[in-house]
Scaffold this active site. Structure first.
Site, PDB file in Angstrom:
ATOM      1  N   HIS A   9      62.487 107.468  21.507  1.00  0.00           N
ATOM      2  CA  HIS A   9      63.613 107.009  22.329  1.00  0.00           C
ATOM      3  C   HIS A   9      63.651 105.483  22.296  1.00  0.00           C
ATOM      4  O   HIS A   9      63.023 104.809  23.113  1.00  0.00           O
ATOM      5  CB  HIS A   9      63.465 107.523  23.767  1.00  0.00           C
ATOM      6  CG  HIS A   9      64.690 107.317  24.604  1.00  0.00           C
ATOM      7  ND1 HIS A   9      65.391 108.360  25.174  1.00  0.00           N
ATOM      8  CD2 HIS A   9      65.353 106.184  24.971  1.00  0.00           C
ATOM      9  CE1 HIS A   9      66.424 107.882  25.853  1.00  0.00           C
ATOM     10  NE2 HIS A   9      66.412 106.551  25.748  1.00  0.00           N
ATOM     11  N   HIS A  11      66.632 102.363  21.463  1.00  0.00           N
ATOM     12  CA  HIS A  11      67.997 101.972  21.102  1.00  0.00           C
ATOM     13  C   HIS A  11      67.953 100.730  20.219  1.00  0.00           C
ATOM     14  O   HIS A  11      67.563  99.647  20.677  1.00  0.00           O
ATOM     15  CB  HIS A  11      68.807 101.704  22.368  1.00  0.00           C
ATOM     16  CG  HIS A  11      68.982 102.922  23.226  1.00  0.00           C
ATOM     17  ND1 HIS A  11      69.951 103.862  22.988  1.00  0.00           N
ATOM     18  CD2 HIS A  11      68.297 103.355  24.314  1.00  0.00           C
ATOM     19  CE1 HIS A  11      69.867 104.825  23.894  1.00  0.00           C
ATOM     20  NE2 HIS A  11      68.858 104.546  24.709  1.00  0.00           N
ATOM     21  N   ASP A  13      70.180  98.742  19.005  1.00  0.00           N
ATOM     22  CA  ASP A  13      70.958  97.564  19.378  1.00  0.00           C
ATOM     23  C   ASP A  13      70.349  96.819  20.553  1.00  0.00           C
ATOM     24  O   ASP A  13      70.849  95.764  20.948  1.00  0.00           O
ATOM     25  CB  ASP A  13      72.423  97.927  19.666  1.00  0.00           C
ATOM     26  CG  ASP A  13      72.579  99.229  20.431  1.00  0.00           C
ATOM     27  OD1 ASP A  13      71.666  99.570  21.207  1.00  0.00           O
ATOM     28  OD2 ASP A  13      73.587  99.916  20.229  1.00  0.00           O
ATOM     29  N   HIS A 209      70.627 111.912  27.775  1.00  0.00           N
ATOM     30  CA  HIS A 209      70.141 111.084  28.875  1.00  0.00           C
ATOM     31  C   HIS A 209      70.423 111.793  30.189  1.00  0.00           C
ATOM     32  O   HIS A 209      71.583 112.106  30.497  1.00  0.00           O
ATOM     33  CB  HIS A 209      70.863 109.735  28.886  1.00  0.00           C
ATOM     34  CG  HIS A 209      70.378 108.753  27.876  1.00  0.00           C
ATOM     35  ND1 HIS A 209      70.538 108.932  26.520  1.00  0.00           N
ATOM     36  CD2 HIS A 209      69.737 107.557  28.035  1.00  0.00           C
ATOM     37  CE1 HIS A 209      70.024 107.888  25.888  1.00  0.00           C
ATOM     38  NE2 HIS A 209      69.521 107.046  26.785  1.00  0.00           N
ATOM     39  N   GLU A 212      67.891 109.702  34.873  1.00  0.00           N
ATOM     40  CA  GLU A 212      67.601 108.266  34.947  1.00  0.00           C
ATOM     41  C   GLU A 212      68.483 107.644  36.032  1.00  0.00           C
ATOM     42  O   GLU A 212      67.995 107.014  36.958  1.00  0.00           O
ATOM     43  CB  GLU A 212      67.870 107.591  33.599  1.00  0.00           C
ATOM     44  CG  GLU A 212      67.606 106.092  33.602  1.00  0.00           C
ATOM     45  CD  GLU A 212      67.968 105.422  32.288  1.00  0.00           C
ATOM     46  OE1 GLU A 212      67.299 104.433  31.945  1.00  0.00           O
ATOM     47  OE2 GLU A 212      68.913 105.877  31.613  1.00  0.00           O
ATOM     48  N   HIS A 233      64.459 110.390  29.474  1.00  0.00           N
ATOM     49  CA  HIS A 233      63.962 109.911  30.770  1.00  0.00           C
ATOM     50  C   HIS A 233      63.577 111.083  31.677  1.00  0.00           C
ATOM     51  O   HIS A 233      62.432 111.484  31.685  1.00  0.00           O
ATOM     52  CB  HIS A 233      64.965 108.959  31.424  1.00  0.00           C
ATOM     53  CG  HIS A 233      65.361 107.828  30.545  1.00  0.00           C
ATOM     54  ND1 HIS A 233      64.463 106.879  30.099  1.00  0.00           N
ATOM     55  CD2 HIS A 233      66.560 107.500  29.976  1.00  0.00           C
ATOM     56  CE1 HIS A 233      65.067 106.012  29.320  1.00  0.00           C
ATOM     57  NE2 HIS A 233      66.343 106.370  29.217  1.00  0.00           N
ATOM     58  N   ASP A 291      62.501 102.290  24.621  1.00  0.00           N
ATOM     59  CA  ASP A 291      63.883 102.278  25.109  1.00  0.00           C
ATOM     60  C   ASP A 291      64.658 101.061  24.616  1.00  0.00           C
ATOM     61  O   ASP A 291      65.491 101.168  23.713  1.00  0.00           O
ATOM     62  CB  ASP A 291      63.907 102.358  26.642  1.00  0.00           C
ATOM     63  CG  ASP A 291      65.237 102.859  27.193  1.00  0.00           C
ATOM     64  OD1 ASP A 291      66.101 103.269  26.396  1.00  0.00           O
ATOM     65  OD2 ASP A 291      65.401 102.855  28.419  1.00  0.00           O
ATOM     66  N   ASP A 292      64.436  99.893  25.209  1.00  0.00           N
ATOM     67  CA  ASP A 292      65.235  98.689  24.933  1.00  0.00           C
ATOM     68  C   ASP A 292      64.341  97.454  24.861  1.00  0.00           C
ATOM     69  O   ASP A 292      64.294  96.658  25.820  1.00  0.00           O
ATOM     70  CB  ASP A 292      66.278  98.489  26.030  1.00  0.00           C
ATOM     71  CG  ASP A 292      67.216  99.672  26.187  1.00  0.00           C
ATOM     72  OD1 ASP A 292      68.198  99.758  25.437  1.00  0.00           O
ATOM     73  OD2 ASP A 292      66.955 100.506  27.076  1.00  0.00           O
TER      74      ASP A 292
END
Length: 326
Positions: A9, A11, A13, A209, A212, A233, A291-292
């Site tokens: 998981h 992302h 971007d 998703h 969350e 999540h 995640d990010d």
């Protein structure tokens, strides 16, 4: 645990190096308020005060002009992500991409579906080069943003159906969250039901998703009504003991992300026991991911360290990797 890791998981971007964003901004002559260095770029991107998911994602509004329609940048991003996580022991990663986020609304209108295809191709090229150079394997999951005013989830499905050759293996459903309100995740509405049914018929792996932003009912919808293969999540499942027991029994897989769980305010920082620790102690099917990274300031090795601070042991972490690889 400093051994091999698997990331399910993440992302793409939200996995830019700050140095790359700074360099690309200079090349495009883009000036961001208060940003005069790589360190300033990091401070702009990283959230340190949990104020909800929309606030967590807010830096994208500022940095988007740097990457919009920057296909060379996206290929570089894919390669550099692999470089960064391979150093931390990641041997397999499923990289998520929101194809529509690669462009501004005007660019989307001009380039159409072909522009989305090109974005997926360039990410795939970057990942393929990384696989040749580094000890890592990758696949692509495309994220469909349900409820977004400009992004078509049917176009995302079409990309998944047509581009196995580029390493696309899965569809991720995410419910768009406007800044001034909260929308329930995993809605069982006609367009979403059609999306998931068609993905299943096309043998496309599915993740949603849920749990969350929303409560446990969203997890029930994702896992049992929409029949997702995994849940992104899912922390709020522990609020419903009956559903939690059912998910544990049915081996529903939760893609957990320690840092973002706090920074999106999905889990309060003062909680007595983090849901991830409970998952680990109860033998629930879960994995750990970042995640990010651009927004949390940490790649997945940092998330493993944070999970250890919750009380997860080497055995727990090894089990999470084993489950992710199955």
């Amino acid at each position: 645990m400093d051994g091999k890791k698997i990331e399910l998981h993440m992302h793409l971007d939200s996995a830019w190096r700050y140095s790359t964003l700074w360099e690309l901004a200079q090349k495009r002559n883009i000036k961001l308020p208060g940003v005069e260095s790589v360190e300033d770029m990091r401070k702009l991107c990283v959230t340190d005060k949990p104020q909800g998911l929309s606030h967590f994602l807010k830096p994208h509004k500022l940095i988007a002009p740097i990457y919009h329609a920057n296909m060379d940048g996206y290929e570089r991003l894919a390669y550099e992500y692999c470089e960064d996580v391979a150093k931390a022991g990641v041997i397999y990663a499923e990289v998520r991409l929101v194809p529509h986020r690669c462009f501004s609304p005007d660019q989307q209108k001009q380039l159409g579906y072909d522009g989305l295809v090109e974005a997926v191709k360039r990410v795939s090229h970057g990942l393929t080069r990384a696989e040749k150079d580094l000890n890592i394997k990758t696949k692509i999951i495309l994220t469909a943003m349900q409820g977004h005013p400009h992004w078509s989830i049917q176009e995302t499905l079409r990309l998944c159906q047509n581009h196995w050759d580029l390493g696309v293996v899965g569809l991720d459903l995410c419910t768009w969250q406007p800044e001034d309100s909260r929308v329930d995740e995993a809605p069982v509405v006609e367009e979403v039901q059609h999306l998931m049914d068609e993905a299943r018929k096309s043998s496309i792996y599915r993740t949603i998703h849920a749990g969350e932003v929303s409560g446990p009912a969203a997890i029930d919808r994702a896992a049992y009504k929409l029949q997702s293969d995994r849940v992104g999540h899912g922390y709020h499942v522990v609020q419903d003991e009956k559903l939690y027991a059912r998910c544990r029994r049915d081996r529903i897989h939760f893609e957990c992300c320690p840092y973002s769980s706090f920074l999106t305010a999905a889990v309060p920082p003062n909680c007595a026991k983090h849901p991830i620790l409970r998952f680990a102690e109860d033998g629930v099917n879960f994995s750990l991911s970042s995640d990010d990274p651009t927004l949390t300031g940490n790649y997945v090795d940092g998330d493993y360290k944070l999970a250890r601070s919750f009380g997860l042991t080497d055995q727990h972490l090894a089990q999470a990797v084993s489950v992710a690889s199955s």
